[in-house]
Design an enzyme around this catalytic site. Structure first.
Site, mmCIF file in Angstrom:
data_model
loop_
_atom_site.group_PDB
_atom_site.id
_atom_site.type_symbol
_atom_site.label_atom_id
_atom_site.label_comp_id
_atom_site.label_asym_id
_atom_site.label_seq_id
_atom_site.Cartn_x
_atom_site.Cartn_y
_atom_site.Cartn_z
ATOM 1 N N LYS A 54 0.838 -1.199 0.000
ATOM 2 C CA LYS A 54 0.000 0.000 0.000
ATOM 3 C C LYS A 54 0.875 1.253 0.000
ATOM 4 O O LYS A 54 0.614 2.215 -0.738
ATOM 5 C CB LYS A 54 -0.926 -0.002 1.221
ATOM 6 C CG LYS A 54 -2.076 -1.005 1.103
ATOM 7 C CD LYS A 54 -2.817 -1.205 2.422
ATOM 8 C CE LYS A 54 -3.844 -2.322 2.289
ATOM 9 N NZ LYS A 54 -4.407 -2.756 3.578
ATOM 10 N N GLN A 98 -4.652 -1.759 10.014
ATOM 11 C CA GLN A 98 -4.584 -3.055 9.333
ATOM 12 C C GLN A 98 -5.221 -4.150 10.194
ATOM 13 O O GLN A 98 -4.870 -4.298 11.367
ATOM 14 C CB GLN A 98 -3.113 -3.395 9.017
ATOM 15 C CG GLN A 98 -2.917 -4.656 8.224
ATOM 16 C CD GLN A 98 -3.491 -4.575 6.806
ATOM 17 O OE1 GLN A 98 -3.346 -3.574 6.113
ATOM 18 N NE2 GLN A 98 -4.169 -5.633 6.378
ATOM 19 N N ASP A 121 -10.930 3.125 4.471
ATOM 20 C CA ASP A 121 -11.340 1.738 4.239
ATOM 21 C C ASP A 121 -12.846 1.647 4.017
ATOM 22 O O ASP A 121 -13.340 0.634 3.517
ATOM 23 C CB ASP A 121 -10.991 0.874 5.471
ATOM 24 C CG ASP A 121 -9.773 0.001 5.237
ATOM 25 O OD1 ASP A 121 -9.441 -0.257 4.065
ATOM 26 O OD2 ASP A 121 -9.179 -0.427 6.237
#
Ligand code: NAD
Length: 294
Positions: A54, A98, A121
């Site tokens: 990422k 995460q 997200d």
């Protein structure tokens, strides 16, 4: 019929190029560089790999990424304190924690502690609610990327098509169903307790499989010419001891019957990261009072 391949890798590359231009414009016109903070707890190699890729993609697009790598023993209070600091930092436009988290932390509480405006997200219940009520909001990256691939294959008018989504997770199945409802599809959502799933999937003009079961969806389940989006990523062992990635769709047989199909790897996967970039750039634009068309 042999299906046309939907090349998610190429589409994601195109999206990243567009986003890099959006970033340049924001820097030139508003002196603002999009910035995302990645919060990672513990030593899980897969999570470290995801954050690394990422961060690499951020650099390619021109987004600043800041890593917060914390020990697995980080307390609830320490993590919530960090999230409050990032929420209050005007130079940070996106926050990603995460998953999965170490067992002593409550995933729901942690997601809820991220400011909805910085929830790149798209997992915060406020944003899930906005999606369900048709308001603009950050949308979970995998379903957003999947929808872009469906549009790429079938065009932007999906009105009246029957879409069958397999899987009801909060991060893929449910938001995927919401997105397709918003496109005026007739949506059926199947899950582990669905009866006679094959006959339901066989009605789908569009089928999205997000299950986590290697090659569950067979050709006999698929309507001739359907658009099949395979979200699954499953590592399977081969007899010679090596392993390979397969999706939730039995690719070789389904491609003989479908009209369009995404490969695994190289389908939905690259779109997920590209859409994370998109949500970050959109959050930075929004911080400047500009709505970037999602
Ligand atoms: P999950 O485990 O949270 O949800 C799986 C869903 O599948 C559940 O709703 C369950 O009811 C349903 N299910 C399980 N067995 C079933 C069966 N036999 N028949 C019908 N439905 C069944 O998983 P998730 O987080 O939604 O992820 C699904 C898959 O997508 C996984 O393989 C995951 O690795 C992959 N994934 C890929 C990306 C990407 O970027 N490509 C992103 C997220 C998840």
């Amino acid at each position: 019929m042999t299906a046309q391949l939907i090349d998610g890798k190429a589409f994601a590359a195109h999206l990243r190029t567009q986003l890099a231009q959006d970033v340049q414009r924001l820097v030139q016109e508003h002196k603002v560089t999009p910035c995302v903070s990645f919060v990672l707890l513990g030593d899980d190699p897969a999570s470290h790999y995801y954050i690394q890729s990422k961060a690499k993609t951020c650099a390619e697009v021109g987004i600043i990424s800041r890593d917060f790598k914390l020990p697995a023993s980080t307390s609830r209070e320490e993590l919530l304190h960090l999230l409050t600091t990032l929420n209050n930092d005007p130079t940070v436009h996106g926050i990603l924690v995460q998953l999965p988290l170490p067992a002593h932390l409550n995933e729901r509480e942690v997601i809820n502690a991220i400011s909805p405006q910085k929830d790149v997200d798209g997992f915060h219940p406020f944003n899930a609610g906005k999606l369900a009520t048709g308001e603009d909001a950050p949308i979970a990256c995998t379903p957003l990327g999947s929808l872009m691939l469906i549009h790429h294959a079938l065009g932007t008018n999906l009105e009246g098509k029957h879409a069958v989504v397999i899987g009801r997770s909060n991060i893929v199945g449910k938001p995927m169903a919401q997105l397709l409802i918003a496109q005026s599809c007739t949506v059926t959502l199947c899950h582990s307790r669905t009866r006679d799933i094959a006959s339901i999937v066989a009605q789908g003009d569009i089928v999205v499989a997000a299950v986590g079961r290697p090659e569950l969806v067979k050709a006999s389940w698929i309507k001739e010419g359907a658009c099949v989006i395979d979200v699954g990523i499953n590592r399977v062992q081969l007899p010679d001891g090596s392993s390979r990635l397969v999706g939730d769709v039995a690719f070789e047989e389904v491609r003989q019957k479908a009209g369009w199909i995404t490969p695994v790897p190289g389908g939905v996967g690259p779109m997920t990261i590209a859409c994370l970039m998109r949500n970050t750039v959109a959050a930075a634009y929004e911080a400047c009072g500009i709505l970037l068309n999602r």
